[in-house]
Design an enzyme around this catalytic site. Structure first.
Site, short mmCIF file in Angstrom:
data_model
loop_
_atom_site.label_atom_id
_atom_site.label_comp_id
_atom_site.label_asym_id
_atom_site.label_seq_id
_atom_site.Cartn_x
_atom_site.Cartn_y
_atom_site.Cartn_z
N HIS A 75 2.32 14.27 0.51
CA HIS A 75 1.79 15.79 -0.01
C HIS A 75 3.21 16.45 1.09
O HIS A 75 4.72 16.20 1.31
CB HIS A 75 0.92 15.53 1.66
CG HIS A 75 -0.79 14.89 1.32
ND1 HIS A 75 -1.37 14.86 -0.07
CD2 HIS A 75 -0.48 13.55 2.14
CE1 HIS A 75 -2.04 14.03 0.76
NE2 HIS A 75 -1.74 13.74 1.53
N HIS A 116 -5.18 -0.60 5.83
CA HIS A 116 -5.46 0.19 6.75
C HIS A 116 -7.07 0.07 7.83
O HIS A 116 -6.91 0.59 8.24
CB HIS A 116 -5.21 1.51 6.74
CG HIS A 116 -5.61 2.20 5.99
ND1 HIS A 116 -6.99 1.99 5.60
CD2 HIS A 116 -5.45 3.24 4.18
CE1 HIS A 116 -7.36 2.72 4.09
NE2 HIS A 116 -6.44 3.32 4.34
N ASN A 126 -5.16 5.93 -6.88
CA ASN A 126 -5.75 7.69 -7.03
C ASN A 126 -4.96 9.19 -6.85
O ASN A 126 -5.21 9.76 -6.28
CB ASN A 126 -5.94 7.69 -5.19
CG ASN A 126 -5.38 7.46 -4.14
OD1 ASN A 126 -3.73 7.04 -4.33
ND2 ASN A 126 -5.10 8.02 -3.23
N HIS A 140 0.71 -1.33 -0.67
CA HIS A 140 -0.11 0.08 0.03
C HIS A 140 0.82 1.46 0.13
O HIS A 140 1.11 1.96 1.57
CB HIS A 140 -0.55 0.01 1.49
CG HIS A 140 -1.61 1.33 0.97
ND1 HIS A 140 -3.25 0.63 1.70
CD2 HIS A 140 -2.43 2.29 0.80
CE1 HIS A 140 -3.93 1.88 1.48
NE2 HIS A 140 -3.41 2.96 0.52
N ASP A 187 0.93 2.48 3.80
CA ASP A 187 0.31 3.10 3.19
C ASP A 187 1.21 4.78 3.45
O ASP A 187 0.62 5.76 3.31
CB ASP A 187 -1.04 3.97 4.19
CG ASP A 187 -1.84 4.37 3.53
OD1 ASP A 187 -1.72 5.35 1.83
OD2 ASP A 187 -3.10 5.20 4.60
C1 NCD Z 1 -4.09 8.56 0.85
C2 NCD Z 1 -3.15 9.39 0.23
O1 NCD Z 1 -2.88 10.59 0.36
O2 NCD Z 1 -3.25 9.37 -1.12
N1 NCD Z 1 -4.47 9.37 2.53
C3 NCD Z 1 -4.41 9.27 3.39
O3 NCD Z 1 -4.70 9.93 4.51
N2 NCD Z 1 -4.02 7.73 3.37
C4 NCD Z 1 -5.50 8.24 0.15
C5 NCD Z 1 -5.87 6.74 1.61
O4 NCD Z 1 -4.70 6.32 1.98
O5 NCD Z 1 -6.34 6.57 1.14
ZN ZN Z 2 -3.40 4.76 0.58
ZN ZN Z 3 -7.17 4.24 2.02
#
Ligand code: NCD
Ligand code: ZN
Ligand code: ZN
Ligand code: ZN
Length: 437
Positions: free
Chosen positions: A305, A228, A95, A61, A301
């Site tokens: 940003h 997650h 995404n 992920h 995950d």
């Molecule tokens: C993820 C992202 O920034 O793409 N953000 C998050 O807070 N986990 C999106 C996601 O994994 O849902």
């Molecule tokens: Zn994610």
């Molecule tokens: Zn997610």
């Protein structure tokens, strides 16, 4: 016979115990594991005395961004972060901007990634609002289908029970696992304070979402993966529905080790979806991972940003935490502080994630498997975002004490990262796209 490379006399985990072994590598595969003195002839060797020889992490992920979001991360920086963090395989989420909903976007991501990557990179695809528009040409190059009920990739779709059933049917017909972000459709109210933000992503919502996906999974005999997991109650629901490998799930290090109460300030460093929960959830998630096996694996995950997006006030900040460079130090710290057994570490970081996405020659250090290996050292250190190779350097783990780090990372038998530097790549080591074996 002479093999390509021998990793000599490292600390190797055999039957859950630390022992001294040498690992030989030939044509990108593990040729054998040997006792000192029994090694075959070799063209090259690495002295591994004092280093742990472990399978590279498989992180199923990860958001590598790139394309129109390469200011947040691109395939080069994202996979450098992976290699530096001992992660040898990543699976990139759909995404992105544009999202992966067609073969053309997938091809662009694959091309960029082939040119820029330092590790193995696999991909997931999303599902368009009209299921009949799903581009089956994507199937040969992806490892699963991923949906986001709280933030659909195609904006005009709502994740009703009917939509969930259609997506589940598509996954079955495509012989793919269906992965999902467990949350409910948005109520489209802009939260006016933190309280409202947390209320709109509650544990109750997470549980309800998992419940409706499980119902569809049972109806169509699908393969379902819960991304997650963040709440004790969700882990319990998964436990109650466990059925050998057809329902799997992951947990992030931030949901294992951090709770919302640790961050009382009003900016976005720890803002993430699902949100950080309570110390009780932390504890029960760790139990689900190591005791009941309701949760199969760890995944970062990794969600990079821009700096200003994370230093903004909480409500304005973006959700997501960079994780590729902190998973291995954090998880090995659990091992070295005796909260986690070696066999659990190896399972949750490498062998289970490989199994979940169908990579049959990855995740275990044994003869015939891919030579995706990390050499790690025990050494006390603190996490510093500024040292990350990722473009995203703001982490809620800043300053946290850890006991280990990756020293050398080997991908397909090729040394990629060594002692803080990249020695091969980009575009040379690793396979892109990673496909099911
Ligand atoms: C993820 C992202 O920034 O793409 N953000 C998050 O807070 N986990 C999106 C996601 O994994 O849902
Ligand atoms: Zn994610
Ligand atoms: Zn997610
Ligand atoms: Zn919600």
């Amino acid at each position: 016979m002479s093999v390509d490379l021998v990793l000599k006399d490292g600390i190797f985990i055999e039957n859950g115990r630390e022992t001294i072994r040498s690992v030989s590598i030939e044509s990108g595969k593990i040729e054998g594991v040997y006792k000192h003195g029994d090694e075959p002839q070799y063209r090259d060797s690495i002295d591994c005395r004092g280093l742990y020889v472990l399978p590279g992490l498989i992180d199923i992920h990860v958001h590598l961004r790139d394309l129109k979001q390469s200011d947040m991360e691109d395939y080069e920086t994202g996979t450098m972060a992976a290699a530096a963090g001992g992660v040898t395989t990543v699976v990139d989420m759909p995404n992105s901007d544009p999202p992966v909903l067609d073969r053309k976007t997938l091809d662009e991501k694959i091309a960029r990634s082939q040119e820029l990557s330092y590790v193995n990179v696999g991909f997931y695809a999303g599902i368009p609002s009209k299921i009949e528009n799903f581009d089956v040409q994507m199937l040969r190059d992806i490892l699963g289908l991923k949906v986001y009920p709280h933030a659909p990739l195609d904006h005009d779709v709502v994740y009703t029970p009917e939509r969930i059933r259609e997506c589940t049917k598509l996954a079955v017909a495509s012989q793919m696992p269906l992965l999902f972000h467990p949350d409910l459709p948005p109520d489209n109210k802009v939260p006016k304070d933190m309280e409202e933000f947390f209320l709109s992503h509650s544990c109750e919502d997470e549980v309800k979402s998992v419940q409706s996906f499980i119902e569809a999974k049972i109806e169509y005999e699908a393969r379902l993966h819960v991304c997650h997991v963040s709440c004790a109650a969700t882990a319990r629901l998964i436990y109650e529905n466990r059925a050998e490998d057809t329902l799997t799930s992951e947990v992030t290090p931030h949901h294992l080790f951090l709770s919302g109460g640790d961050f009382r300030h009003d900016y976005g460093v720890a803002k993430v979806l699902p949100p950080l929960r309570s110390p009780y959830d932390n504890k029960m998630l760790m139990e689900a991972l190591c005791k009941t096996w309701a949760i199969d694996c760890v995944a970062s995950d990794h969600a990079p940003h821009k700096k200003w997006e994370k230093t903004a006030p909480f409500l304005k900040a973006s959700s997501g935490i960079p994780g590729l460079e902190t998973t291995l130090p954090l998880m090995l710290t659990e091992v070295f502080e005796k909260r986690m057994a070696w066999i659990d570490y190896l399972r949750v970081c490498s062998s289970a994630p490989a199994r979940i996405i169908g990579l049959e020659t990855k995740g275990i250090l044994t003869k015939g498997y891919d030579a995706d290996i990390v050499l790690a050292r025990i050494q006390e250190d603190t996490i510093k975002g500024n040292d990350f190779f990722s473009k995203a350097k703001i982490t809620p783990f800043e300053g946290r004490r850890v006991l280990a780090h990756a020293v050398t990372t080997i991908v397909g038998g090729v040394v990629v990262f060594d002692d803080g530097e990249f020695v091969t790549g980009p575009g040379i080591p690793g396979k892109v796209p990673v496909q099911k074996s």
